[in-house]
Design a protein around this motif. Sequence first.
Motif, PDB file in Angstrom:
ATOM      1  N   LYS A 125       3.802 -36.150  14.187  1.00  0.00           N
ATOM      2  CA  LYS A 125       4.762 -35.138  14.671  1.00  0.00           C
ATOM      3  C   LYS A 125       5.246 -34.238  13.524  1.00  0.00           C
ATOM      4  N   PRO A 126       4.333 -33.477  12.910  1.00  0.00           N
ATOM      5  CA  PRO A 126       4.711 -32.643  11.761  1.00  0.00           C
ATOM      6  C   PRO A 126       5.596 -31.467  12.168  1.00  0.00           C
ATOM      7  N   LYS A 127       6.232 -30.864  11.175  1.00  0.00           N
ATOM      8  CA  LYS A 127       6.982 -29.635  11.398  1.00  0.00           C
ATOM      9  C   LYS A 127       5.989 -28.515  11.709  1.00  0.00           C
ATOM     10  N   LEU A 128       6.437 -27.543  12.496  1.00  0.00           N
ATOM     11  CA  LEU A 128       5.563 -26.459  12.925  1.00  0.00           C
ATOM     12  C   LEU A 128       6.175 -25.130  12.515  1.00  0.00           C
ATOM     13  N   VAL A 129       5.439 -24.376  11.679  1.00  0.00           N
ATOM     14  CA  VAL A 129       5.920 -23.108  11.129  1.00  0.00           C
ATOM     15  C   VAL A 129       4.929 -22.009  11.477  1.00  0.00           C
ATOM     16  N   GLN A 130       5.430 -20.894  11.956  1.00  0.00           N
ATOM     17  CA  GLN A 130       4.555 -19.739  12.203  1.00  0.00           C
ATOM     18  C   GLN A 130       4.956 -18.575  11.309  1.00  0.00           C
ATOM     19  N   SER A 131       3.973 -17.949  10.645  1.00  0.00           N
ATOM     20  CA  SER A 131       4.188 -16.639  10.039  1.00  0.00           C
ATOM     21  C   SER A 131       3.870 -15.602  11.107  1.00  0.00           C
ATOM     22  N   ARG A 132       4.874 -14.835  11.488  1.00  0.00           N
ATOM     23  CA  ARG A 132       4.704 -13.849  12.552  1.00  0.00           C
ATOM     24  C   ARG A 132       4.305 -12.516  11.937  1.00  0.00           C
ATOM     25  N   HIS A 133       3.038 -12.143  12.100  1.00  0.00           N
ATOM     26  CA  HIS A 133       2.494 -10.923  11.507  1.00  0.00           C
ATOM     27  C   HIS A 133       2.563  -9.726  12.455  1.00  0.00           C
ATOM     28  N   MET A 134       2.770  -9.978  13.741  1.00  0.00           N
ATOM     29  CA  MET A 134       2.728  -8.909  14.731  1.00  0.00           C
ATOM     30  C   MET A 134       4.095  -8.710  15.365  1.00  0.00           C
ATOM     31  N   THR A 135       4.297  -7.529  15.940  1.00  0.00           N
ATOM     32  CA  THR A 135       5.550  -7.241  16.620  1.00  0.00           C
ATOM     33  C   THR A 135       5.672  -8.095  17.881  1.00  0.00           C
ATOM     34  N   MET A 136       6.898  -8.278  18.323  1.00  0.00           N
ATOM     35  CA  MET A 136       7.177  -8.977  19.575  1.00  0.00           C
ATOM     36  C   MET A 136       7.824  -7.963  20.502  1.00  0.00           C
ATOM     37  N   THR A 137       7.312  -7.847  21.716  1.00  0.00           N
ATOM     38  CA  THR A 137       7.704  -6.709  22.560  1.00  0.00           C
ATOM     39  C   THR A 137       8.366  -7.092  23.874  1.00  0.00           C
ATOM     40  N   ARG A 138       8.452  -8.397  24.186  1.00  0.00           N
ATOM     41  CA  ARG A 138       9.078  -8.742  25.462  1.00  0.00           C
ATOM     42  C   ARG A 138       9.804 -10.075  25.356  1.00  0.00           C
ATOM     43  N   PHE A 139      10.737 -10.282  26.257  1.00  0.00           N
ATOM     44  CA  PHE A 139      11.565 -11.475  26.257  1.00  0.00           C
ATOM     45  C   PHE A 139      10.729 -12.698  26.628  1.00  0.00           C
ATOM     46  N   LYS A 140      10.935 -13.804  25.916  1.00  0.00           N
ATOM     47  CA  LYS A 140      10.145 -15.019  26.095  1.00  0.00           C
ATOM     48  C   LYS A 140      10.971 -16.102  26.795  1.00  0.00           C
ATOM     49  N   GLY A 141      11.622 -15.722  27.885  1.00  0.00           N
ATOM     50  CA  GLY A 141      12.523 -16.647  28.549  1.00  0.00           C
ATOM     51  C   GLY A 141      11.890 -17.475  29.650  1.00  0.00           C
TER      52      GLY A 141
END
Length: 367
Positions: A106-122
């Motif tokens: 169960k390792p830690k999970l890290v993302q490098s976000r290289h792209m724009t985010m354009t909509r709500f993720k609800g």
Amino acid sequence: MNQHILQLCLSPDLGGLELYALRLSTFLAPEVNLTCIVSEAGRLKGAFDKAGVPCIPIRKPPKLWPFHAARIIAGIIDEEDIDVIHIHWTKDIPLAVLAKLLSRKKPKLVQSRHMTMTRFKGDVYHKFLYKHMDMMIAVTRQVQEQIEAYVPADVRPNVETHYIGAKTPQPIDEGQKQALRAQYALGTSFTVGVVARIEEGKGQYLLIDAIKQLKKQGMDVKALLVGDAMTDLYLEDLKAGLKRDGLESNIVFTGFITNVQELMQTCDVVVLPPEEETFGMVLIEAMKCGVPVIGSNRGGPLEIIEDGRSGLLFESLDSRDLADKIGYLYTHGEERDQMAREGCKRASDCFDEEAQFQEMLDVLTSM
């Protein structure tokens, strides 16, 4: 260090995101216990092999059935005692989350976000994914603001901004510059460079239109378009337009090359013309080469260029304004040289690759 880091990037392409994953892996390899997983059919595997960085190639899973690949990755996580998974390609998030849940570690999970985010993720699906992530690293402040706006607070992981840095280039002498200019038939023309894949979204057509306007004003200007064409049809359309407008001798296509930074140093200015680039690594590389830069006034260039000091910003998608900015640098040599100096200093102070990689090392080993 005893941290066990897994770098995951199954992207099939070989652009800025993928090369960043490779360069960071090269830096991390002697510092941590590093495992890298890439797509067996992707271009990144060849780049890892060429760089001498060990990697584990796996088959990119079907979008709707990632379980087999997730089990493979979970096995690698447990076998290599992975502490942190670092994701680069957004499409790898579901696979990484599933692999994390299937693993014992169960390792830690890290993302490098290289792209724009354009909509709500609800929605339920995205909330499930983000609930199991531990950190998101935005490549610009704008991207961090988007993450904070579009990922619900109750599932949003910790978010930080860490810029991407560029390596200090090896300078070439005047003789090498002249040889390259002769090779590409640039002569003594004022040369505007664009380094990007040849595709509509990268905006080469804007620069071509700007060159057309400058030529009508009597300026001796050429464009050097560095990069491979994604489709022959688009490239043929561009060349047909050049023939129609009498611009064939003003626009030079290099195709794919490996000496990009050398060619940058032959340019009088480097332009980043897309409507909105998330970051703009090309600008930083050009600035480090001592070449003045022009970028659109949206997205990443706003955080890289101090308009009028370390470069110029033009109105996004406005080829007339782009022509005006190129024309200004064409006719104002002293200001152009001053911007080149300021740009080089800013790139060295704020966007140095070694410093940025050290930041990433500190982040990943402190999880």
